[in-house]
Design an enzyme around this catalytic site. Structure first.
Site, PDB file in Angstrom:
ATOM      1  CB  CYS A   1      -0.886  -0.014   1.248  1.00 46.89           C
ATOM      2  SG  CYS A   1      -2.026   1.372   1.361  1.00 46.89           S
TER       3      CYS A   1
ATOM      4  CG  HIS B   1      -5.716  -2.273  -1.174  1.00 45.59           C
ATOM      5  ND1 HIS B   1      -4.682  -2.931  -0.536  1.00 45.59           N
ATOM      6  CD2 HIS B   1      -5.418  -0.952  -1.074  1.00 45.59           C
ATOM      7  CE1 HIS B   1      -3.816  -2.047  -0.079  1.00 45.59           C
ATOM      8  NE2 HIS B   1      -4.241  -0.831  -0.402  1.00 45.59           N
ATOM      9  CD  GLU B   2      -6.817   1.656  -3.608  1.00 45.60           C
ATOM     10  OE1 GLU B   2      -6.852   2.438  -2.652  1.00 45.60           O
ATOM     11  OE2 GLU B   2      -5.754   1.231  -4.092  1.00 45.60           O
TER      12      GLU B   2
ATOM     13  CG  HIS C   1      -7.411   2.983   1.842  1.00 46.09           C
ATOM     14  ND1 HIS C   1      -6.477   3.082   2.851  1.00 46.09           N
ATOM     15  CD2 HIS C   1      -6.779   2.394   0.797  1.00 46.09           C
ATOM     16  CE1 HIS C   1      -5.313   2.576   2.423  1.00 46.09           C
ATOM     17  NE2 HIS C   1      -5.482   2.143   1.181  1.00 46.09           N
TER      18      HIS C   1
END
Lengths: 173, 173
Positions: free
Chosen positions: B97, B139-140, B143
Site C-alpha cells: 500500500c 483494497h481501496e 480505506h
C-alpha cells in the site's frame, strides 16, 4: 553508538520464552528490529535483530538469567544490516514428495544456477513416521519467468517430486 | 492539478471512516483530477482512495491499464459512495500500500464482486470486477472504512499447506 546485533537463541521449546527474553532486552534499553521465530522439531529457535548502544558483553549478561532458566543456547553477533532493506519476491515455489535425502540440494542448486535469489524458505517433514513427506516452500526473486524456470527445476530433481512455481502478483493499492 | 500528499501509517487519519459524497460539483471534479494525478505518481499507480490524501469522502479511483503484466480491467473507473452487493470466491494475494511503505503481506479477498457506485457526475453505475481488479477495488474500498491491508493479514507460510496436529493413537496392547 547504537549498533545492530543478530541474536540467535535455540533450546527446547516451552511457553514464555519470547516474553522472558524480550522483557530482558527491553529492560536493558535495547530495541528490536526484524525477527523470526520458528519451532523446528520441538525446538525453539529465534533470530532477532537487536539494536544496542552498550557493550555487547552487558547484553549477554542481561540475558544470562533467562538463558539459564530456559536452558537456551545463545549466539550474539554484530551485523552490518539495517532496517528497511526488504527485497520483494516475485516467485513462490512449492516442492513436495516422499521424503528422501537430496531434495533441497537438488532444487536449490537449480535455483542458484538460474540466478534465483531465495528470500524466504520453510521446509517441513509431514505425513507419518513410516511414510514421511517433505514439504518445502520458497519465495524469492528471479528474472526468469515460470515458463522458463519450471522445466529446469523439474529436470534437476533426480527422483519424482511435485514442483509448483507461481508468480506472486503483488498489488500495491 | 496537483500531486497531493499521501498519508502514511501510523498517521491516525488513515483509520477514520469516510462519509458519503453529496455534492457532485466542480470542486469534486477538481479533487478527482488531483487524486488521479497523485495515484499516477505513486509506486503502485493502480488505485487510490480519498482518505489516503486526507479527504474523508467515499471516493475511490482505479486504473489497471498501466500494469506491466496486463489483466482484464475496466480502464479508469471513479467509484463514489460504492457499495459491494455480491461477493464470490476467496483467494490469497500479496498486497502492499502507498500508505504502508516497505511492507507487503498476504490478504484474502473475494475473487469476484458486484458493486454499485456513483460516477463523477453522480449517476449510479453497476460494475462486475474479478481477479486482480477485484482485489484492487476491495483494497481501496477498505480505506473508506479506515481499514488497511494490515488489518486483514493472513500467514505468509500457512496458505498452501495447513497442518493439523493429530493425536497419535495409543499403541495396541
Amino acid at each position: 553508538m547504537k549498533q545492530w546485533y543478530m541474536l540467535t537463541l535455540v533450546g527446547e521449546d516451552r511457553a514464555g520464552i519470547v516474553a522472558a527474553v524480550t522483557r530482558e532486552l527491553f529492560n536493558c534499553g535495547s530495541n528490536l528490529g526484524e525477527a523470526a521465530m520458528v519451532r523446528l522439531g520441538g525446538n525453539f529457535s529465534v533470530m532477532l535483530m537487536v539494536e544496542y548502544g552498550g557493550d555487547p558483553e552487558l547484553l549477554q549478561q542481561a540475558l544470562s538469567g533467562v538463558i539459564e532458566r530456559f536452558s537456551l543456547n545463545l549466539h550474539l553477533m554484530q551485523i552490518s544490516g539495517e532496517l528497511h532493506h526488504h527485497l520483494e519476491p516475485n516467485l513462490q515455489l512449492t516442492v513436495y514428495g516422499a521424503d528422501r535425502t537430496g531434495i533441497v540440494a537438488e532444487v536449490t542448486a537449480a535455483l542458484a544456477e538460474n540466478g534465483f535469489h531465495i528470500l524466504d524458505m520453510r521446509t517441513d517433514v509431514a505425513g507419518s513416521s513410516s511414510e514421511p513427506i517433505y514439504v518445502m516452500q520458497i519465495e524469492g526473486f528471479c528474472s526468469l519467468g515460470v515458463a522458463e524456470l519450471l522445466p529446469r527445476l523439474k529436470a534437476a530433481a533426480a527422483q519424482q517430486v511435485e514442483i509448483a512455481l507461481r508468480e506472486i502478483d503483488l498489488m500495491i493499492g | 492539478m496537483a500531486v497531493l500528499e499521501i498519508l502514511r501509517y501510523p498517521d491516525a487519519r488513515l483509520k477514520r471512516e469516510a462519509v458519503a459524497v453529496e455534492h457532485f460539483d466542480s470542486a469534486l471534479q477538481a479533487f478527482i483530477a488531483d487524486l488521479e494525478e497523485t495515484m499516477r505518481a505513486g509506486p503502485g499507480g493502480i488505485g487510490i482512495a480519498a482518505p489516503q490524501v486526507d479527504c474523508l469522502q467515499r471516493i475511490v479511483l482505479i486504473d489497471l491499464r498501466g500494469l506491466r503484466k496486463p489483466v482484464p480491467n475496466h480502464g479508469r473507473v471513479v467509484l463514489i459512495n460504492p457499495e459491494i452487493t455480491t461477493w464470490e470466491g476467496m483467494a490469497v494475494g500479496r498486497e502492499g500500500c502507498m500508505s504502508v511503505p516497505d511492507y507487503t503481506g498476504n490478504v484474502i479477498r473475494a475473487e469476484r464482486i458486484t458493486l454499485t457506485a456513483c460516477d463523477a457526475e453522480g449517476v449510479t453505475q453497476q460494475y462486475d470486477f474479478s481477479g486482480y481488479e477485484a482485489r484492487a477495488v476491495q483494497h481501496e474500498l477498505d480505506h473508506l472504512d479506515g481499514l488497511l491491508f494490515l488489518d486483514r493479514l493472513v500467514s505468509r507460510h500457512r496458505d498452501l499447506f495447513r497442518r493439523k496436529v493429530y493425536q497419535e493413537p495409543p499403541p495396541a496392547k
